[in-house]
Every structure is written in C-alpha cells, then in structure tokens.
Design a protein around this motif. Structure first.
Motif, mmCIF file in Angstrom:
data_model
loop_
_atom_site.group_PDB
_atom_site.id
_atom_site.type_symbol
_atom_site.label_atom_id
_atom_site.label_comp_id
_atom_site.label_asym_id
_atom_site.label_seq_id
_atom_site.Cartn_x
_atom_site.Cartn_y
_atom_site.Cartn_z
ATOM 1 N N PRO A 55 23.339 47.364 55.919
ATOM 2 C CA PRO A 55 24.383 46.581 57.084
ATOM 3 C C PRO A 55 25.543 45.732 56.500
ATOM 4 O O PRO A 55 26.385 45.362 57.029
ATOM 5 N N VAL A 56 25.575 45.645 55.085
ATOM 6 C CA VAL A 56 26.597 44.840 54.372
ATOM 7 C C VAL A 56 27.695 45.961 53.948
ATOM 8 O O VAL A 56 28.704 45.623 53.312
ATOM 9 N N ASP A 57 27.441 47.016 54.144
ATOM 10 C CA ASP A 57 28.624 47.973 53.687
ATOM 11 C C ASP A 57 29.959 47.634 54.325
ATOM 12 O O ASP A 57 29.859 47.529 55.572
ATOM 13 N N PRO A 58 30.884 47.565 53.592
ATOM 14 C CA PRO A 58 32.208 47.447 54.177
ATOM 15 C C PRO A 58 32.837 48.641 55.175
ATOM 16 O O PRO A 58 32.138 49.900 54.884
ATOM 17 N N LYS A 59 33.418 48.525 55.970
ATOM 18 C CA LYS A 59 34.119 49.510 56.689
ATOM 19 C C LYS A 59 34.926 50.426 55.933
ATOM 20 O O LYS A 59 35.582 50.000 54.918
ATOM 21 N N PRO A 60 35.224 51.606 56.616
ATOM 22 C CA PRO A 60 35.967 52.642 55.789
ATOM 23 C C PRO A 60 37.540 52.204 55.742
ATOM 24 O O PRO A 60 38.062 51.373 56.708
ATOM 25 N N LEU A 140 40.818 61.895 48.999
ATOM 26 C CA LEU A 140 40.486 60.804 49.225
ATOM 27 C C LEU A 140 39.674 60.589 50.519
ATOM 28 O O LEU A 140 39.873 61.069 51.427
ATOM 29 N N HIS A 141 38.214 60.164 50.497
ATOM 30 C CA HIS A 141 37.307 60.088 51.575
ATOM 31 C C HIS A 141 37.042 58.545 51.694
ATOM 32 O O HIS A 141 36.773 58.143 50.447
ATOM 33 N N SER A 142 36.767 58.128 52.755
ATOM 34 C CA SER A 142 36.273 56.729 52.893
ATOM 35 C C SER A 142 35.181 56.748 53.786
ATOM 36 O O SER A 142 35.310 57.146 54.892
ATOM 37 N N ASP A 143 34.134 55.573 53.524
ATOM 38 C CA ASP A 143 33.110 55.730 54.637
ATOM 39 C C ASP A 143 32.230 54.442 53.821
ATOM 40 O O ASP A 143 32.747 53.840 52.749
ATOM 41 N N SER A 144 31.049 53.900 54.356
ATOM 42 C CA SER A 144 30.326 53.050 53.841
ATOM 43 C C SER A 144 29.772 53.477 52.568
ATOM 44 O O SER A 144 29.783 54.580 52.027
ATOM 45 N N PRO A 145 29.748 52.921 51.425
ATOM 46 C CA PRO A 145 29.308 53.021 50.222
ATOM 47 C C PRO A 145 28.188 53.686 50.175
ATOM 48 O O PRO A 145 28.019 54.821 49.208
ATOM 49 N N SER A 146 27.140 53.543 50.731
ATOM 50 C CA SER A 146 25.895 54.431 50.893
ATOM 51 C C SER A 146 25.815 55.596 51.503
ATOM 52 O O SER A 146 25.556 56.644 50.980
ATOM 53 N N LYS A 147 26.927 55.722 52.475
ATOM 54 C CA LYS A 147 27.124 57.155 52.930
ATOM 55 C C LYS A 147 27.855 58.108 52.106
ATOM 56 O O LYS A 147 27.687 59.179 51.895
ATOM 57 N N LEU A 148 28.662 57.430 51.539
ATOM 58 C CA LEU A 148 29.560 58.415 50.553
ATOM 59 C C LEU A 148 28.689 58.768 49.331
ATOM 60 O O LEU A 148 28.824 59.971 48.861
ATOM 61 N N SER A 149 27.814 57.672 48.826
ATOM 62 C CA SER A 149 26.944 58.062 47.835
ATOM 63 C C SER A 149 26.074 59.129 48.122
ATOM 64 O O SER A 149 25.935 60.229 47.384
#
Length: 241
Positions: A55-60, A140-149
């Motif tokens: 829930p604390v993941d930053p926005k894309p 480059l791709h951006s999303d929440s760190p958990s989803k990227l990982s």
C-alpha cells in the motif's frame, strides 16, 4: 509443426519479439563500440513468484517526466544517432508483432497467454544506431515497485528458461539460443542475458540488460558491447529508488 502463439505485448514483446527489429542490419560479429564492462559475480534469475502489492508503493512516473530519464545521444557519445524517439511509439503499428510466433519453449508460450501480467502502467522508449550496423534500444517502464519486481522476474524467468527455441517472423524460421549473463548491478532486480538468433540471413547476437530502481525499470537491448557500455549510464539516469 510450428503453432503460432498469442501475441505478447509490453515489456515481454521487447524482450522476446522486439529483438527481431534490431537484427536487421546487425553484424554477425558483436560491435565493439570501444566500450568495456566491469566484471560482476554471476547470479541466477529470480523465481517467478509474485509478491503482493504494497500500500505504500509510489505511483507510476508519467509522460514527460518518464521520458526525461531516457538516454540521449549526448549521454552515449560520438558515433551514435537517435533513430527512434518517444513520439515514434504513438504511431507504432499495434499489430507489428502479429506475424511473429514461437515454439519449443513452454515458459514463453505460457507467458504469451498472460502477457497482461508483465505490462506496466507507463512506458517510453528510444532507439539508437552506432556506426553502420549496430543498434541499441531502450525502454523505460514505471509502476509500483512491487509490480515491476514481480513482472520483471516473471519475464526474465520465461525468457531464460529455455536454452533454445524456434521463433518465426512471417514464414521465416529463426533458431534462438539464450544464456544468462552476470547481472549489470547489485540488487534483486538486475538481470542480463544474451540471445543468439540463427536464420537464413546469418547470425545475430543481442544482449538484454534490465534493472529496476524504485518505481522505474530500464531495459537495454542491442549489440552486447553497446549494452555493456551504457547500462550503467542508463541506470544512473533513473530517479533514486
């Protein structure tokens, strides 16, 4: 008999199918580009298991701000010409991978059925040429760190799980060989592998290196020496994780 699989999009397309776009005009001998890579310890690709979202993941990162983190010809140095800009992808044919299929790699075939799981919220890209016959592509791709990982681990696991498989571009068969390389940096989300494509036109060797930092990941694909020579600069341009 080859059975064409469902089209893969997003990061999966770059890693698995987008490499074909870079083979045109590529030399069968990897370009030197006068670049050197620092040796690092080998590490196996991570498990495809996915962690739950935080829930604390930053926005894309969006739009122009994400494009700001792309490499430019000034970053790359003399001899590089930009061949694709972020605006080019807006006009890209959404069906450009429709005539590309694969067989002989169950993990990639399975990924093709769930390609939405390795698509991320925002994306931008650029392409460059070096000399007459070497190319370098960046996404480059951006999303929440958990989803990227999680998505990156799944993507790399699928791409490196089969030492060899067959890819077709239209009616042209290509034999693809893949081997893992030392990761381009520390941390759990840094991966590299080399892809060798054997076809009627000869042999092409391409490297993929990808690193996640925070809520942005960078992927370089191209001549191995060019990828090795610029992945550090590409990662340095990313926002602090």
């Amino acid at each position: 008999m080859h059975t064409k699989q469902r089209r893969v999009t997003g990061a999966a397309a770059v890693a698995a199918f987008g490499i074909l776009a870079l083979t045109t005009g590529c030399s069968s001998t990897p370009a030197t580009g006068k670049h050197h890579t620092k040796p690092t310890a080998s590490r196996a690709a991570g498990s495809p298991a996915s962690p739950g979202p935080s829930p604390v993941d930053p926005k894309p990162v969006q739009g122009q701000r994400l494009r700001h983190y792309l490499l430019t010809p000034d970053d790359l140095g003399p001899g590089y010409t930009q061949t694709e800009t972020p605006d080019d992808e807006k006009a890209a044919d959404p069906h450009r991978y429709d005539d590309i299929g694969m067989s002989g790699c169950p993990a990639l075939e399975e990924l093709s059925k769930h390609s939405d799981e390795v698509q991320f919220a925002t994306k931008t890209s650029a392409g460059f040429s070096f000399g007459a016959d070497s190319k370098l592509g960046e996404e480059l791709h951006s999303d929440s760190p958990s989803k990227l990982s999680a998505g990156l681990r799944r993507l790399v696991h699928a791409q490196t799980s089969c030492p060899t498989y067959t890819m077709t571009s239209g009616s042209t068969p290509l034999t693809v060989s893949v081997h893992k390389d030392a990761p381009p940096g520390p941390g759990p989300d840094a991966y590299a592998y080399t892809t060798t494509l054997h076809g009627p036109g000869g042999t092409s060797v391409l490297k993929t290196a990808t690193v996640r930092r925070g809520n942005v990941l960078v992927m370089l694909v191209g001549a191995p020496a060019l990828v090795d020579g610029h992945i550090e600069a590409a990662v340095a341009k990313l926002p602090a994780g």
